[in-house]
Design an enzyme around this catalytic site. Structure first.
Site, PDB file in Angstrom:
ATOM      1  CD  GLU A  45      -7.062   3.145   6.738  1.00 17.73           C
ATOM      2  OE1 GLU A  45      -7.473   2.904   7.651  1.00 17.73           O
ATOM      3  OE2 GLU A  45      -6.247   2.260   6.089  1.00 17.73           O
ATOM      4  CG  HIS A  77      -7.155   0.813  12.917  1.00 20.32           C
ATOM      5  ND1 HIS A  77      -7.743   1.896  12.612  1.00 20.32           N
ATOM      6  CD2 HIS A  77      -6.172   0.751  11.621  1.00 20.32           C
ATOM      7  CE1 HIS A  77      -7.537   2.493  11.275  1.00 20.32           C
ATOM      8  NE2 HIS A  77      -6.604   1.724  10.844  1.00 20.32           N
ATOM      9  CD  GLU A  78      -3.492  -1.977  11.265  1.00 19.87           C
ATOM     10  OE1 GLU A  78      -4.017  -2.299  10.274  1.00 19.87           O
ATOM     11  OE2 GLU A  78      -3.296  -0.887  11.502  1.00 19.87           O
ATOM     12  CG  HIS A 106      -8.201  -2.193   7.817  1.00 20.42           C
ATOM     13  ND1 HIS A 106      -8.856  -1.217   6.849  1.00 20.42           N
ATOM     14  CD2 HIS A 106      -7.169  -1.149   8.588  1.00 20.42           C
ATOM     15  CE1 HIS A 106      -8.389  -0.167   7.050  1.00 20.42           C
ATOM     16  NE2 HIS A 106      -7.211  -0.118   7.958  1.00 20.42           N
ATOM     17  CD  GLU A 131      -5.189  -2.190   5.959  1.00 19.59           C
ATOM     18  OE1 GLU A 131      -5.677  -1.490   5.251  1.00 19.59           O
ATOM     19  OE2 GLU A 131      -3.996  -1.929   6.723  1.00 19.59           O
ATOM     20  CG  ASP A 175       2.982   6.601  -0.805  1.00 20.03           C
ATOM     21  OD1 ASP A 175       2.303   5.754  -0.014  1.00 20.03           O
ATOM     22  OD2 ASP A 175       3.713   5.871  -1.622  1.00 20.03           O
ATOM     23  CE1 TYR A 202      -5.550   5.116   9.063  1.00 21.91           C
ATOM     24  CE2 TYR A 202      -5.027   6.957   7.298  1.00 21.91           C
ATOM     25  CZ  TYR A 202      -4.705   5.552   7.962  1.00 21.91           C
ATOM     26  OH  TYR A 202      -3.841   4.865   7.453  1.00 21.91           O
ATOM     27  CD  GLN A 262      -2.968   0.870   2.407  1.00 24.36           C
ATOM     28  OE1 GLN A 262      -2.484   0.956   3.269  1.00 24.36           O
ATOM     29  NE2 GLN A 262      -4.084   0.884   2.288  1.00 24.36           N
TER      30      GLN A 262
END
Length: 592
Positions: free
Chosen positions: A309, A286-287, A290, A262, A366, A374, A129
């Site tokens: 996110e 959080h992960e 996902h 994730e 990026d 998020y 990612q």
């Protein structure tokens, strides 16, 4: 739209691969992967096929049973890489491409033994990612083109390979090499393709959860993450059965640029989570979230990143609320608010990057990465939840997951679904203000608790001499201390820093969220007693979340700017390429 993703050469009018068969030979001496990928189509195809590559050396392209076929690499684009165009003959079922990765493959970080915990063997890990799978394998590198995959990974004997897939056996080849096999039966977006190779051991946490790490770290990791099964059960209560069979985790070396990634069946985690008191394991929530929001239902391109996110931050805090109560969830929202405000400030001259429905043609995703998708995204989700009520919204979420299961969608598809299932809700919360307007809407939900209000008032009284009592200092949990530090004035005096360190013993903290928040304040104050600890953290840790504020704070004074440049010169060879880019951009913004 034939090219629905501005960051891919994928053409929706062309055949789409349904499964990849990978053979990867890991060459630590050359720091390259020698690869072969077979693209399976599931039914006969023909015609032009465009794939994404970046920095790859293409050795041959053929159709099994037919022989070599025509191919060409297009002009190199700084963001997209090179289009690999194939001319596929009639009735083709699969295409095989032999290739080698480049020396600057952004997806791959090669670590020398001294950069690992054990310091006796090399290490490799991937990070695909946002759009870096194309530096590891030629493919349709867009979330729209989901694929299942099989893989064989050949590594030096004594090292172990893991992937974002289920293990399917391994064997010694008898020539100093070992082959590991994997299968991922569910279709995933290419950015979730993941590989790591190193001296690895594992510990079972439950019948379906395991943690991997270097031998020197694995016991600490197993202790830190012992409660992950309870997290999975709580998440299933919200979102339905866990859809990926196993939930394994890999604790990577400190240069990993993110807190977590994730990758299905093998979440990658930073070792900075190993605080020794389980105070940072909520990152795993959080992960884990996902697994439903992002992996099961995925953004169609990085222009719709908030769908991954924003939903995951909201889901993470719903899990934390169940595990730890309303106060803990409110503190989580407060920490997120600080991250959101920092990102809004960073992009104050590029407001187009503060909307949720982004337009990123010609922009490296990026470079657009921030906390905005998020935290602003999570606030839109929370606003919808408040508008329709928790019970109705949770029913909607499950319906959403079922309806778009193993697919990748756009913001427009999401909005159409909401309108069908929750008529009028989008207008009621002014969703367009989140999706298409810069900044945070004035109507965004706020999250309060008595403890959060107490911390806020106390921190805001600092300038007038307000200080926490000895009882408060002794009673605060790590999250409370972190929020307090975040809410202090950003410009403290050196005497202020001395008081904080004396009373909170901040310099020796193992919790990196607290430690980095403290060191950022100390750097901004030109507080020399913290310089050695700042150097130690920046030399060891490559997590972008920590590098950006620390190097940013060091830019405020002449001698700290000098210190920052000295540290970066020494530390940068050990940083991931993504982290080097972030720090270089921070240093470039320093005063001349």
């Amino acid at each position: 739209m034939r090219h629905p993703d501005p960051h891919s050469y994928y053409d929706s009018a062309q055949p789409r691969a349904r499964r990849l068969r990978l053979k990867l030979g890991v060459d630590f001496a050359a720091k390259r992967i020698d690869g072969e990928v077979v693209l399976e189509f599931g039914s006969p195809v023909s015609g032009t096929l465009d794939l994404d590559t970046k920095g790859l050396e293409i050795r041959s392209v053929q159709v099994p049973g037919h022989g070599p076929i025509p191919w060409e690499l297009g002009e190199a684009d700084a963001i997209l890489g090179q289009r690999l165009r194939l001319e596929v003959p009639a009735a083709t079922l699969e295409v095989a491409i032999s290739y080698r990765t480049g020396a600057e493959a952004m997806a791959l970080q090669w670590l020398d033994p001294e950069q690992t915990e054990g310091k006796v063997a090399p290490y490799l890990f991937s990070q695909c990612q946002q759009i870096h799978a194309r530096t590891m394998v030629p493919c349709q590198d867009t979330p729209i083109a989901r694929v299942a995959y099989l893989a064989e990974v050949t590594v030096p004997e004594g090292l172990t390979a893991v992937m974002s897939a289920g293990p399917a056996g391994d064997e010694a080849l008898g020539d100093g090499r070992h082959v590991y096999r994997f299968t991922m039966p569910q279709p995933i977006p290419s950015y979730l393709l993941a590989l790591a190779v190193g001296r690895l051991e594992s510990r079972d946490l439950s019948p379906r959860a395991r943690v991997w790490a270097e031998p020197e770290t694995v016991a600490a990791a197993a202790w830190e993450f012992a409660g992950v099964e309870d997290m999975i059960v709580k998440a299933e209560g919200l979102f339905g059965p866990y859809p990926w069979d196993r939930y394994d985790m890999l604790v990577l070396p400190p240069s990993f640029p993110y807190g977590g990634m994730e990758n299905p069946r093998m979440t990658f985690l930073t070792p900075t989570l190993l605080a020794g008191d389980r105070s940072l394991v909520d990152v795993v929530a959080h992960e884990l979230a996902h697994s439903w929001t992002g992996n099961l239902v995925t953004n169609a391109s990085m222009e719709h990143f908030w769908l991954n996110e924003g939903f995951t931050v909201w889901a993470e805090r719903r899990i934390l609320r169940i595990l730890h109560g309303d106060d803990a969830a409110a503190l989580g929202w407060a920490m997120g608010q600080k991250a959101l405000e920092d990102s809004l400030d960073r992009f104050k001259n590029e407001p187009q990057l503060t909307v949720l429905r982004m337009h990123l043609e010609g922009i490296d995703p990026d470079d657009a990465f921030s906390s905005i998708p998020y935290e602003k995204g999570a606030r839109l989700v929370a606003a919808l939840e408040r508008e329709v009520g928790e019970e109705r919204f949770l029913h909607f979420i499950r319906d959403y997951m079922d309806s778009f299961r193993f697919t990748s969608i756009t913001t427009e598809q999401f909005c159409a679904f909401v309108e069908a299932k929750l008529p009028g809700a989008l207008a009621a919360v002014d969703a367009r203000a989140y999706l298409d307007q810069p900044g945070l809407p004035a109507t965004a939900p706020e999250f309060r608790s008595v403890q959060l209000d107490t911390l806020t008032v106390l921190a805001e009284s600092w300038i007038e001499g307000g200080r926490p009592s000895a009882h408060q200092i002794a009673s605060w949990k790590p999250a409370e201390l972190q929020v307090y530090l975040q809410k202090l004035p950003r410009q403290l005096t050196q005497a202020d820093c001395a008081w904080l360190d004396e009373h909170f013993k901040l310099m020796g903290r193992g919790n990196h969220e607290i430690l980095v928040e403290w060191l950022t304040l100390a750097a901004a104050a030109d507080y020399e007693p913290a310089f050695a600890r700042i150097r130690e953290v920046l030399m060891r840790v490559g997590r972008m979340k920590y590098l950006r504020p620390l190097y940013g704070a060091l830019g405020q004074h002449p001698r700290t700017r000098t210190l920052a440049r000295e540290i970066f010169a020494a530390a940068s060879p050990g940083y991931h390429g993504l982290s080097r880019r972030v720090v270089a951009s921070v240093l470039e913004a320093y005063p001349a």
